[in-house]
Design an enzyme around this catalytic site. Structure first.
Site, short mmCIF file in Angstrom:
data_model
loop_
_atom_site.label_atom_id
_atom_site.label_comp_id
_atom_site.label_asym_id
_atom_site.label_seq_id
_atom_site.Cartn_x
_atom_site.Cartn_y
_atom_site.Cartn_z
CE LYS A 1 -44.13 14.17 -31.26
NZ LYS A 1 -44.05 15.21 -32.28
CE LYS B 1 -47.11 15.46 -29.20
NZ LYS B 1 -48.29 15.46 -30.03
N1 HSE Z 1 -46.59 19.66 -33.48
C1 HSE Z 1 -45.89 18.47 -33.85
C2 HSE Z 1 -44.81 18.80 -34.86
C3 HSE Z 1 -46.77 17.41 -34.44
O1 HSE Z 1 -44.63 19.95 -35.27
O2 HSE Z 1 -44.12 17.86 -35.24
C4 HSE Z 1 -47.50 16.63 -33.41
O3 HSE Z 1 -46.64 15.92 -32.59
#
Ligand code: HSE
Length: 467
Positions: free
Chosen positions: A206, A106
């Site tokens: 994201k 991402k």
């Molecule tokens: N660290 C992210 C989360 C997962 O806690 O959703 C990977 O994108």
């Protein structure tokens, strides 16, 4: 036994997701081959250290440190090494050699997506990235394909499991942020350095990916307004609960219209927000993710599931692998991304939403009229107002900083109480929820409230989303 031609698959990276992808591919290869109409032969796994401990046991002979040779031998390259370099260069090499690429990276897509999609299009290859947002949840393909004939109005996403776990603990167990973070770390949800999650960087990447797809426009990650959860207090969560809301860290991608020019644009933002307990997103507990999509024709849709986890995310990667393999079997060039709407990303100040503002005010005749006047002066319409009275003690010279809606900066932080001396008197707590107003108008309203002698303290400013 059907004899298929083999497609050669190269895997870059064997971390928690990569090792599961290799395991599932080796275990279910025959079944996947029958779905594709071609064999899927894992020809190698490029890693930095072939002797490192892995989550699953994999055949030693598959491992290599020579990523470049592996890439050149493959029909499809799966990049799961993470980071920007050398992942970016490897993906470009793979695309330029005619291979399709599957990635879950991402950060790379948010930063260099334009370059990578252009490279794929130029050579007729395709870049697949279902695992880059929402882990196991199918959301890229629905936005890219299923909703390609519709107009997306808004996306509200819980796209970070760590922060959802923390906020959920605060809501359900009355935990503090620090306590819930410690639990998240102990359970392995939060990294040793939780900055990317709790400061909203992960969710912002994201959001950039989802907004770009939903609105067919370039959305640089730097243009995504970002606030994390570190200023969310146990009191805010408790007050939200009593008022029928839950606090969630939302990635919001919204089609907006400038009220003056009528021009369309995009708002892409990540911040904590109050969500009604009646909204489907309020039922997303623990470390789960969900993406709520509002589309003009389709109406409301929600995609829910595991946003992380090696095995779960491997499902999304293998789905992409099957799509890429089917395309190879069918032949023809890849289908490019349609970033042709050219909608600009608008500044957060122009975004309109609703707000909950909590004030400590002097409980005296005319104060309510003064407060109402301040809202009216800034053209911010009050939807509800609740008052509760208590004997209070105005602190000397400064009050606790208000939190939430942080972009409004000076207006929302360091709000000072009036008068140099602490004094006993009757105070009232006002909880005001506004109708939709611009962030600019709200910031000006809060600045005026903070500067008025009737207001002892602006305790909290939170956006209200999803109504
Ligand atoms: N660290 C992210 C989360 C997962 O806690 O959703 C990977 O994108």
């Amino acid at each position: 036994m059907i004899e298929y031609r083999n497609l050669k698959i190269a895997l870059l990276g064997a971390g928690s997701v990569g090792s599961r992808v290799a395991q599932l591919l080796l275990e279910h290869g025959d079944e996947l081959a029958s779905r594709v109409g071609a064999g899927l032969e894992l020809v190698g796994i490029a890693v930095r250290d072939v002797d490192a401990e892995r989550d699953v046991s994999l055949p030693k002979e598959l491992f290599t440190t020579d990523a470049e040779s592996l890439i050149l031998s493959a029909d499809i390259v799966i990049e799961l090494m993470g980071g920007i370099e050398p992942a970016r260069s490897y993906i470009l090499e793979a695309l330029n050699s005619g291979a399709d690429v599957v990635t879950g990276n991402k950060a790379l897509l948010a930063l260099h997506g334009t370059e990578l999609f252009a490279a794929a299009e130029q050579v007729g290859a395709q870049l697949y990235y279902e695992a880059a947002a929402g882990g196991a949840i199918p959301i890229i393909r629905p936005l890219r394909d299923s909703l390609a004939g519709d107009r997306v109005k808004r996306i509200l996403g819980i796209v970070n499991g760590t922060t959802n776990f923390i906020l959920d603990r605060m809501d359900v167990d009355g935990d503090t942020l620090e306590g819930a973070l410690a639990t998240a770390t102990a359970l392995g949800y939060a990294e040793a350095d939780p900055t990317a999650d709790i400061e909203g960087y992960d969710a912002a990447q994201k959001a950039a990916i989802l907004a770009r797809l939903a609105f067919h426009s370039e959305v640089p990650v730097g243009a995504v307004h970002r606030e994390g959860i570190t200023s969310v207090t146990a009191e805010q969560v408790e007050r939200a609960r009593r008022a029928g809301y839950v606090v969630k860290l939302l990635a919001i991608c919204e089609r907006v219209v400038d009220p003056v020019t009528g021009e369309e644009g995009i708002s892409a933002r990540v911040h904590p927000a109050l969500v009604s307990r009646l909204h489907p997103l309020a039922a997303v507990h623990g470390a789960k993710n969900a993406v709520f999509v509002e589309a003009e024709a389709a109406g409301d849709l929600m995609f829910y599931g595991a946003g992380a986890g090696g095995l779960e995310t491997a499902s999304a990667v293998l789905g992409d692998l099957v799509s890429a393999a089917r395309r190879h079997v069918a032949g023809g060039p890849g289908v490019g991304e349609s970033f042709t709407a050219y909608l600009p990303v608008v500044d957060i100040g122009k975004v309109q939403t609703r707000y909950q503002i909590t004030l400590e005010v002097v409980d005296a005749t005319g104060v309510l009229a003064t407060i109402a006047g301040i809202f009216s002066d800034h053209d911010v319409s009050v939807e509800t107002l609740e008052q509760s009275s208590a004997t209070g003690r105005t602190p000397a010279s400064s009050a606790t900083a208000a939190t939430g809606a942080a972009h409004t900066g000076a207006a929302h932080t360091g709000v000072a109480a009036h008068g140099e001396q602490a004094s006993d008197h009757i105070t009232a707590t006002l909880v005001i929820v506004t109708h939709r107003a611009s962030e600019q108008a709200l910031a000006a309203t809060v600045a005026s409230l903070a500067g008025n002698t009737a207001v002892a303290r602006v305790t909290s400013v939170m956006r209200v989303e999803g109504a």
